[in-house]
Motif scaffolding. Structure first.
Motif, short mmCIF file in Angstrom:
data_model
loop_
_atom_site.label_atom_id
_atom_site.label_comp_id
_atom_site.label_asym_id
_atom_site.label_seq_id
_atom_site.Cartn_x
_atom_site.Cartn_y
_atom_site.Cartn_z
N ALA A 51 63.29 18.42 90.58
CA ALA A 51 63.18 17.79 89.02
C ALA A 51 63.27 18.52 87.94
O ALA A 51 63.89 18.43 87.17
N CYS A 52 61.56 19.18 88.12
CA CYS A 52 61.56 20.10 86.87
C CYS A 52 61.61 21.03 86.70
O CYS A 52 62.35 21.16 85.72
N THR A 53 62.53 21.99 88.25
CA THR A 53 62.38 23.03 88.09
C THR A 53 64.54 23.39 87.46
O THR A 53 64.90 23.52 87.00
N LEU A 54 64.99 22.40 88.07
CA LEU A 54 66.58 21.74 87.40
C LEU A 54 65.96 21.15 85.98
O LEU A 54 67.51 21.59 85.00
N LEU A 55 65.87 20.35 85.45
CA LEU A 55 65.37 20.18 84.29
C LEU A 55 65.19 21.26 83.11
O LEU A 55 65.70 21.50 81.78
#
Length: 707
Positions: free
Chosen positions: A117-121
């Motif tokens: 999720a953090c990478t995609l964010l």
């Protein structure tokens, strides 16, 4: 509750959600540029939020369904029945025994979901920030970049607000100041007052000729005898000539607000003037970047600046009171999910509730349906609060309403339901704040059935209503049947971001917080987001008309909500690992919470400033480009027509907008009827000049179903 009964108790006819292949293919093949030209940058951001949710929950579903779910199912030694006949509790983390060595699987899954999720964010935030810059530089020249909104203009007994503004900016911004446009009081009350004053002048200065010759003809509407009257003929010029110039100036001063639009000769000068402090007293000469002309919320601009903080406090208190009042239906809804308490409260229902089908409907589908019906009243109330708050642009008002609806739904749908169902009844939540993760760890898995059913009733059903557009269709039908509005463009709709963005983010919050606790919810969420991707793309292309745009301001809201969901899911997992007596999993969860928080702070420092203001580099490059092309002078000449409060008119018989302060203009020659006509002319001309980005309502077929 059994899984097989979960679908039947939802009462959802899946055939309603099976659309025809024609528009599915068209929605799938629609490019991002087409959505940008049709719905604006906000539409692109909304679709990106849905796409981000699909990616995150696809990863979470693979990890949790194939790794976490078997661990939950075989957590305790028991005689397993057929899977469709199992209770939902068997598939939650509550089925894992204490001191289990398999809890590291849940911790690992939480790490994978958080990192994904953090990478995609990060990449989405970076992409949308670049897209916002391209949107600013590639769009037609916007008058808002040359304009600032000045409020809290100091009052002077010797001169009007118009003269005060001109004197101040001519003195302190002499090299960049072009002109200004004072803002006049508007609204229903002011319009009635202006019409009454105008009629009084007509009756006072006009000449009436009464010729009452009785004739014996029948009135076609009432079938009675009537007399013929000669209409009062009052020339407009004679009325204006009979009024002294001093009285006109006095009337104009009464209508002036302590606010004005100030125009500058470059974008950089306007940006600089909007950010610096204009006076030693920060409560006067308050400046801000002007919104787009079609985005202005005129009735709020004249609100005194000193009242805004009072209004914000009042709306905050009103929102809290509304939340507390809403506890009553939520408590009633949670009472329906607990059959034993329901039988104690209503003993006469004992025989009825013994029926298996009635039991499943009452405890499974009915609570979510009642909650959804009550939630329909939330967006209009929050929009009303945002209007009373004092937002001077429609996009800011809708963004404020979006945040209020989001906080309200997360609190009432998640926290209040969890606390009411499991924690508040024991009163243990108030014993210590430190015990809150433990209490949530016990309560959240027990509400998995309710949240899954809520996805059916509020998610899948909302997409069916979105396609059919039942309420707008009925309103349009009644208007045309009663001939209340013959305008073919009256049925155009603006996308309700304040309702749809909170709904999508709420489902994301439920999915992230329940991913490792109740993995069986994830397939239903993926189906919802995939259907939402197709439905909303079709609606942006065929149904909704973009009237104004916030420039992608909804993405920071989505980013903050996702990070909050991740941290909150980690806190719940920390409580679960504590309840299950797994110190290793608890120890590895602490660094994950700290790392997620640091990632959020980095994104705030790296990307958020570009959403709050424009960079000097961009606006200076745009100024130089327009100056080299010879368009800068033309843009400056069109600033007044763009921000004319009542419409700048090209018809020589119609008056000039009186909100521009020039001594040679006949400002008093303002007619409300003619200004409305002028506003329509100006709107049509702007839509032709704006190019492909701002599509008018005439370019879209008014097809409420979007098929």
């Amino acid at each position: 509750m059994e899984i097989a009964a979960l679908l039947t108790s939802a009462g959802i006819n899946i055939a309603v959600f099976v659309p025809t292949p024609s528009w599915i293919l068209k929605a799938w093949e629609t490019t991002e540029d087409e959505i940008l030209s049709s719905g604006g940058l906000d539409a692109v951001v909304f679709v990106r939020i849905v796409v981000f949710s699909i990616r995150v929950f696809s990863i979470a579903a693979v990890i949790c369904l194939f790794i976490v779910l078997p661990v939950n199912y075989h957590g305790k030694d028991r005689l397993h029945k057929d899977i469709p006949l199992e209770s939902m509790d068997v598939f939650t983390i509550a089925n894992v025994r204490q001191h289990s060595e398999w809890l590291w699987v849940h911790c690992l899954a939480l790490y994978i979901i958080t990192f994904s999720a953090c990478t995609l964010l990060f990449f989405e935030y970076k992409s949308i920030a670049n897209l916002r810059i391209l949107h600013i530089t590639g769009a037609p020249p916007s008058p808002s970049l040359f304009t600032i909104l000045v409020r809290s203009v100091p009052w002077s007994a010797e001169e009007s607000y118009c003269e005060t503004v001109k004197k101040f900016f001519s003195t302190y911004h002499a090299s960049t100041y072009l002109s200004h446009q004072i803002i006049y009081k508007c609204g229903t009350v002011q319009k009635i007052k202006d019409d009454a004053e105008h009629m009084f002048r007509v009756l006072r200065d006009g000449t009436m000729e009464h010729t009452s010759k009785p004739i014996f003809t029948h009135c076609c509407s009432c079938e009675g005898n009537t007399n013929s009257f000669e209409m009062i003929k009052v020339e407009r010029n004679s009325v204006l000539e009979s009024t002294s110039k001093s009285n006109l100036d006095l009337d104009l001063r009464k209508k002036e607000c302590a606010a004005a639009f100030v125009f500058f000769n470059s974008r950089y000068a306007a940006l600089l003037a909007s950010k610096i402090l204009q006076a030693s007293n920060p409560m006067v000469w308050v400046t801000d970047v002007a919104p787009e002309p079609q985005d202005i919320y005129w009735s709020n601009i004249c609100i005194p600046y000193k009242q805004l903080w009072i209004r914000k406090i009042a709306t905050l208190i009103a929102s809290i009171v509304f939340m507390l009042v809403f506890l009553l239906p939520v408590t009633f809804v949670q009472g329906l999910t607990q059959l034993d308490k329901l039988q104690k409260m209503f003993p006469f229902l004992t025989e009825i509730l013994k029926s298996k089908m009635v039991n499943q409907v009452v405890t499974g589908y009915l609570p979510s349906l009642i909650l959804v019906l009550f939630l329909f009243a939330v967006p209009p109330m929050m929009m009303l609060f945002s209007s009373l708050e004092g937002s001077f642009s429609r996009s800011r008002r809708k963004k404020s309403a979006c945040c209020k609806v989001l906080y309200f739904t997360i609190w009432n749908v998640f926290f209040v339901n969890v606390f009411t169902g499991s924690v508040i009844s024991q009163l243990s939540v108030f014993s210590s704040v430190a015990d809150l993760p433990v209490q949530l760890a016990k309560a959240v898995p027990s509400q998995a059935t309710f949240f899954t059913t809520y996805i059916f009733t509020s998610g899948w059903a909302s997409l069916g209503c979105e396609i059919m557009q039942i309420y707008p269709l009925l309103c349009n039908f009644v208007q045309r049947l009663l001939k209340l509005n013959d305008d073919p463009q009256s049925g155009t709709l603006n996308f309700p971001y304040h309702t749809e963005v909170p709904r999508v983010l709420l489902f994301g919050f439920l999915g992230i917080t329940n991913a490792i606790l109740a993995p069986l919810m994830l397939p239903f969420l993926i189906i919802y987001f995939f259907l939402a991707y197709l439905v909303y793309r079709n609606q942006f292309i065929n149904v909704y008309v973009s009237k104004y745009d916030s420039g992608g301001q909804y993405w920071p809201i989505a980013h903050n909500t996702t990070v909050f969901s991740l941290i909150f899911a980690q806190i719940i997992a920390l409580g679960v690992f504590g309840v299950k007596h797994s110190p290793v999993a608890s120890g590895f969860t602490f660094p994950l919470i700290i790392g997620t928080f640091l990632f959020h702070q980095y994104c705030r420092q790296r990307f958020l400033p570009s959403f709050k203001s424009y960079s000097a580099q961009i606006v200076i490059d745009m100024d130089r480009r327009d100056e080299e092309n010879g368009r800068l002078r033309e843009i400056q000449e069109n600033l007044h027509s763009a921000y004319c409060q009542y419409g700048l008119l090209h018809d020589p018989e119609l008056p000039r907008c009186f909100s521009h302060c020039e001594p040679d203009e006949e400002d008093a020659q303002f007619s409300p009827q003619r200004s409305l006509k002028g506003k329509e002319i100006l709107t049509k001309e702007k839509s032709l000049k704006s190019g492909s980005f701002h599509r008018t309502s005439s370019t879209k077929a008014v097809v409420l179903g979007g098929m």
